[in-house]
Design an enzyme around this catalytic site. Structure first.
Site, PDB file in Angstrom:
ATOM      1  N   SER A  45       0.817  -1.215   0.000  1.00  0.00           N
ATOM      2  CA  SER A  45       0.000   0.000   0.000  1.00  0.00           C
ATOM      3  C   SER A  45       0.850   1.264   0.000  1.00  0.00           C
ATOM      4  O   SER A  45       0.356   2.348  -0.303  1.00  0.00           O
ATOM      5  CB  SER A  45      -0.934   0.006   1.213  1.00  0.00           C
ATOM      6  OG  SER A  45      -1.878  -1.037   1.137  1.00  0.00           O
ATOM      7  N   GLY A 221      -2.684   3.775  -4.075  1.00  0.00           N
ATOM      8  CA  GLY A 221      -3.236   4.627  -5.114  1.00  0.00           C
ATOM      9  C   GLY A 221      -4.672   5.065  -4.913  1.00  0.00           C
ATOM     10  O   GLY A 221      -5.330   4.741  -3.924  1.00  0.00           O
ATOM     11  N   CYS A 246      -9.390  -1.749   3.339  1.00  0.00           N
ATOM     12  CA  CYS A 246      -8.639  -0.590   2.839  1.00  0.00           C
ATOM     13  C   CYS A 246      -9.029  -0.227   1.392  1.00  0.00           C
ATOM     14  O   CYS A 246     -10.146   0.183   1.149  1.00  0.00           O
ATOM     15  CB  CYS A 246      -7.147  -0.844   2.990  1.00  0.00           C
ATOM     16  SG  CYS A 246      -6.157   0.670   2.917  1.00  0.00           S
ATOM     17  N   GLN A 250     -12.768   0.747  -0.336  1.00  0.00           N
ATOM     18  CA  GLN A 250     -13.075   1.924  -1.155  1.00  0.00           C
ATOM     19  C   GLN A 250     -13.643   1.516  -2.517  1.00  0.00           C
ATOM     20  O   GLN A 250     -14.606   2.115  -3.007  1.00  0.00           O
ATOM     21  CB  GLN A 250     -11.809   2.758  -1.333  1.00  0.00           C
ATOM     22  CG  GLN A 250     -11.254   3.321  -0.038  1.00  0.00           C
ATOM     23  CD  GLN A 250      -9.794   3.726  -0.146  1.00  0.00           C
ATOM     24  OE1 GLN A 250      -9.237   3.796  -1.243  1.00  0.00           O
ATOM     25  NE2 GLN A 250      -9.161   3.990   0.989  1.00  0.00           N
ATOM     26  N   GLY A 290      -4.753   6.951   2.086  1.00  0.00           N
ATOM     27  CA  GLY A 290      -4.823   8.374   1.788  1.00  0.00           C
ATOM     28  C   GLY A 290      -6.186   8.799   1.282  1.00  0.00           C
ATOM     29  O   GLY A 290      -6.425   9.985   1.060  1.00  0.00           O
ATOM     30  N   TYR A 291      -7.095   7.822   1.079  1.00  0.00           N
ATOM     31  CA  TYR A 291      -8.433   8.098   0.569  1.00  0.00           C
ATOM     32  C   TYR A 291      -9.467   7.530   1.531  1.00  0.00           C
ATOM     33  O   TYR A 291      -9.164   6.614   2.315  1.00  0.00           O
ATOM     34  CB  TYR A 291      -8.618   7.495  -0.824  1.00  0.00           C
ATOM     35  CG  TYR A 291      -7.719   8.121  -1.862  1.00  0.00           C
ATOM     36  CD1 TYR A 291      -8.182   9.147  -2.679  1.00  0.00           C
ATOM     37  CD2 TYR A 291      -6.392   7.710  -2.005  1.00  0.00           C
ATOM     38  CE1 TYR A 291      -7.347   9.741  -3.620  1.00  0.00           C
ATOM     39  CE2 TYR A 291      -5.557   8.300  -2.935  1.00  0.00           C
ATOM     40  CZ  TYR A 291      -6.037   9.314  -3.748  1.00  0.00           C
ATOM     41  OH  TYR A 291      -5.202   9.912  -4.660  1.00  0.00           O
ATOM     42  N   HIS A 330      -6.824  -1.980   9.220  1.00  0.00           N
ATOM     43  CA  HIS A 330      -6.167  -3.269   8.972  1.00  0.00           C
ATOM     44  C   HIS A 330      -6.268  -4.197  10.189  1.00  0.00           C
ATOM     45  O   HIS A 330      -5.457  -4.104  11.111  1.00  0.00           O
ATOM     46  CB  HIS A 330      -4.695  -3.049   8.623  1.00  0.00           C
ATOM     47  CG  HIS A 330      -4.489  -2.476   7.267  1.00  0.00           C
ATOM     48  ND1 HIS A 330      -4.282  -3.242   6.148  1.00  0.00           N
ATOM     49  CD2 HIS A 330      -4.479  -1.193   6.842  1.00  0.00           C
ATOM     50  CE1 HIS A 330      -4.134  -2.463   5.083  1.00  0.00           C
ATOM     51  NE2 HIS A 330      -4.256  -1.212   5.488  1.00  0.00           N
ATOM     52  N   GLU A 332      -5.485  -7.236  10.272  1.00  0.00           N
ATOM     53  CA  GLU A 332      -4.352  -8.181  10.234  1.00  0.00           C
ATOM     54  C   GLU A 332      -3.076  -7.552  10.766  1.00  0.00           C
ATOM     55  O   GLU A 332      -1.996  -8.152  10.664  1.00  0.00           O
ATOM     56  CB  GLU A 332      -4.125  -8.654   8.797  1.00  0.00           C
ATOM     57  CG  GLU A 332      -3.323  -7.731   7.898  1.00  0.00           C
ATOM     58  CD  GLU A 332      -4.030  -6.449   7.513  1.00  0.00           C
ATOM     59  OE1 GLU A 332      -3.368  -5.535   7.012  1.00  0.00           O
ATOM     60  OE2 GLU A 332      -5.254  -6.350   7.710  1.00  0.00           O
TER      61      GLU A 332
END
Length: 355
Positions: A45, A221, A246, A250, A290-291, A330, A332
Site C-alpha cells: 500500500s 493509489g 482498505c 473503497q 490516503g483516501y 487493517h 491483520e
C-alpha cells in the site's frame, strides 16, 4: 554522503543519505508507529510513497525476513531522524542500511522529522525528492511532475493465480491489489483456503468457480483510477459474498454507487482509535490509506459499522441482504495492535451465511 529532501513547496531539508544513494521522487507521507518499520517497508500500500517515520530511532531491531508483508520493499523512499547501525535482536538477519542497499531503496537520516510531520499535517501531503544535488526551480518542478502513481496496483499485484489451499474449510477468492501476507495468514488460521488472483481478473472467472466468497485486498493509489476493476466488482455484487479491507473497501463503496475523496494527509500508523457502532467499543487500529469513503454518497441500504474517532470518517460498512462487509483499517495488523483481529471471524460469518 550529504543528501537533501526537497519538497514541492520549495522547502529543503538537509541530511545524510543511506541505503541506495541515488535519487527518488514520490509522495511524502508520515507513519506514527513506534515499531513496524519492516512491515511498513514491505507493505504494498506504500508503493510510490516516501515514508517518514515519526519515531526518532529506526532500525534498532534490525531486519528479519519472517516479518515481511510482501517479498520486497515497496516504498519509493524512506526518511528517519536517526538510523541504528547496530541492531540488538536475536532474530536480526541484517541491518536496515544493508537491507535498503540490497533492494535499491533510497533513504535519508538526520532530518527533523517532527518539523516535517507538522508541515505535512498543516499543508497536506507533499510530493518530494530525495537527492544528493541541489535543484533549481525548473529542475524541481520537472522532477516532481514526472511522478505518477496511476499504475501502482498494476505494479504490486500478483502476475499469476496463487493457491493457499490446505484444508476442507471455506474457499475464498482474494483479489490482490497489494495484499499483505498477514491477511492470508489470518484467513488460513480460520481454516479458509485462499486463492489469490491478479487485480484485473474478470468477474466471470471468479463466479464460475463457485467460491464461498470474495475478498478485496488493500493496495496503493486512488481507487477511482481502477475503473475496470470497479465494473467487475459490480458484476459480483449480490451474486457472491464480498468482504474487503482498505483499498478493497473503497472500491466496493464505488461499486455500490458511493464516492471517495482524498484525505489531507492520510491515516498511517498503528494507533488510530475507531468506534465500532455495533457494540460501542473503541478499538485501536493499524491504518494506511490516503483516501476515504464519503458517507453521504452511499446508498440507503449501506449501514456504517465503524467510524474514525479522530475525524469521524467512515471506517466500516455492511449490506446484510447482499452479504457485503468491508472496513478501512487493517485487522491483520503487524506488528499490532490486535484489537481488530476478530473482524476476520466476522468476515468468515459473512461467507458462511450464504452457504
Amino acid at each position: 554522503m550529504k543528501g537533501y529532501l526537497i519538497l514541492e513547496n520549495n522547502v529543503v531539508l538537509e541530511g545524510k543519505l543511506f541505503g541506495y544513494t541515488q535519487e527518488t521522487v514520490g509522495e511524502v507521507v508520515f507513519n506514527t508507529g513506534m515499531t513496524g518499520y519492516q512491515e511498513v517497508l514491505t507493505d504494498p500500500s506504500y508503493y510510490g510513497q516516501i515514508v517518514t517515520m515519526t519515531y526518532p530511532l529506526i532500525g534498532n531491531y534490525g531486519i528479519n525476513i519472517d516479518d515481511y508483508e510482501s517479498k520486497s520493499p515497496k516504498v519509493r523512499g524512506f526518511v528517519v531522524r536517526e538510523k541504528c547501525d547496530m541492531p540488538s535482536n536475536f532474530r536480526c538477519e541484517f541491518n536496515l542500511d544493508d537491507y535498503l542497499k540490497q533492494n535499491k531503496i533510497v533513504a535519508i537520516e538526520g532530518i527533523d522529522t517532527r518539523y516535517l510531520t507538522k508541515m505535512i499535517r498543516n499543508q497536506g501531503t507533499l510530493r518530494g525528492i530525495i537527492t544528493n544535488r541541489k535543484l533549481n526551480e525548473e529542475q524541481l518542478q520537472n522532477t516532481i511532475n514526472s511522478f505518477s502513481n496511476v499504475d501502482a496496483v498494476e505494479k504490486v499485484t500478483t502476475k499469476e493465480v496463487v493457491d493457499h489451499c490446505e484444508g476442507e474449510g471455506l474457499n475464498i477468492a482474494a483479489i490482490d491489489f497489494g495484499i499483505k501476507a498477514n491477511i492470508i495468514r489470518s484467513f488460513k488460521k480460520r481454516g479458509c483456503n485462499i486463492t489469490v488472483y491478479p487485480a484485473f481478473v474478470g468477474a466471470k472467472e471468479i463466479l464460475e468457480k463457485n467460491y464461498d466468497g470474495v475478498f478485496l485486498s488493500n493496495g496503493p493509489g486512488d481507487p477511482k483510477d481502477l475503473v475496470s476493476v470497479i465494473e467487475e466488482i459490480k458484476k459480483m455484487i449480490g451474486k457472491i459474498p464480498i468482504t474487503g479491507i482498505c483499498l478493497g473497501h473503497q472500491l466496493l463503496a464505488l461499486a455500490l454507487g458511493g464516492d471517495t475523496q482524498k484525505l489531507k494527509f492520510g491515516h498511517r500508523g498503528c494507533n488510530h482509535p475507531v468506534k465500532d457502532l455495533q457494540t460501542g467499543k473503541v478499538i485501536i487500529t493499524s491504518q494506511n490509506h490516503g483516501y476515504v469513503v464519503e458517507e453521504e454518497t452511499l446508498p440507503e441500504n449501506v449501514k456504517i459499522t465503524h467510524v474514525n474517532m479522530n475525524d469521524d470518517t467512515v471506517e466500516g460498512m455492511r449490506v446484510d441482504d447482499m452479504n457485503i462487509y468491508s472496513i478501512q483499517f487493517h485487522p491483520e495488523a503487524c506488528p499490532g495492535p490486535y484489537d481488530a483481529a476478530p473482524i476476520f471471524d466476522e468476515f468468515v460469518e459473512v461467507y458462511k451465511r450464504a452457504l
